[in-house]
Enzyme design. Structure first.
Site, PDB file in Angstrom:
ATOM      1  N   HIS A  75       0.864  -1.186   0.000  1.00  0.00           N
ATOM      2  CA  HIS A  75       0.000   0.000   0.000  1.00  0.00           C
ATOM      3  C   HIS A  75       0.898   1.232   0.000  1.00  0.00           C
ATOM      4  O   HIS A  75       1.474   1.582   1.029  1.00  0.00           O
ATOM      5  CB  HIS A  75      -0.901   0.014   1.238  1.00  0.00           C
ATOM      6  CG  HIS A  75      -1.958  -1.033   1.217  1.00  0.00           C
ATOM      7  ND1 HIS A  75      -3.095  -0.915   0.454  1.00  0.00           N
ATOM      8  CD2 HIS A  75      -2.046  -2.215   1.855  1.00  0.00           C
ATOM      9  CE1 HIS A  75      -3.850  -1.977   0.630  1.00  0.00           C
ATOM     10  NE2 HIS A  75      -3.230  -2.787   1.466  1.00  0.00           N
ATOM     11  N   ARG A  98     -10.597   9.448   4.071  1.00  0.00           N
ATOM     12  CA  ARG A  98     -11.949   9.330   3.525  1.00  0.00           C
ATOM     13  C   ARG A  98     -12.974   9.214   4.645  1.00  0.00           C
ATOM     14  O   ARG A  98     -14.098   9.701   4.522  1.00  0.00           O
ATOM     15  CB  ARG A  98     -12.045   8.137   2.568  1.00  0.00           C
ATOM     16  CG  ARG A  98     -11.323   8.393   1.269  1.00  0.00           C
ATOM     17  CD  ARG A  98     -11.692   7.384   0.200  1.00  0.00           C
ATOM     18  NE  ARG A  98     -11.687   6.016   0.644  1.00  0.00           N
ATOM     19  CZ  ARG A  98     -10.751   5.124   0.364  1.00  0.00           C
ATOM     20  NH1 ARG A  98      -9.708   5.484  -0.363  1.00  0.00           N
ATOM     21  NH2 ARG A  98     -10.840   3.886   0.778  1.00  0.00           N
TER      22      ARG A  98
END
Length: 115
Positions: A75, A98
């Site tokens: 990631h 988010r």
């Protein structure tokens, strides 16, 4: 091929899939990362220290055939804590951002994902 259950019952199958988790923190010289992706040794991870591949090692110890062990997910959006930049374990920044209402944009400032 198959699996023995509780030492008594056998379940025949063409294949058995053992899904035990990853080995992203198995970064020492005798770990799974060294065996399968030595080029990634020292790469920060979003896995906790528990991700040593213990289930993989147990499976291999009883004769499981390991496949695609070189397929390691990275990631690139792991957050580096400025208070602890050398900590090898990161957390996934996009999920945190988010969750707070943020959106992802590319280098031109354009949204490229529908969160």
């Amino acid at each position: 091929t198959g699996v023995e259950v509780n030492g008594r019952e056998s379940i025949d199958a063409d294949a058995v899939v053992l899904a035990t988790g990853g080995f992203g923190c198995s970064q020492d010289s005798k770990g799974l990362m060294e065996r399968f992706r030595p080029d990634l040794i020292g790469t920060p991870t979003t896995n906790g220290a528990f991700a040593q591949g213990d289930g993989v090692i147990l499976g291999e110890g009883i004769g499981a055939e390991l496949v695609d062990m070189d397929k390691v997910q990275l990631h690139p959006t792991g957050f580096i804590d400025p208070k602890d930049p050398s900590n090898p374990t990161k957390f996934l920044a996009p999920e945190a951002i988010r969750g707070s209402g943020g959106i992802l944009v590319n280098s031109q400032g354009e949204r490229f994902v529908n969160e």
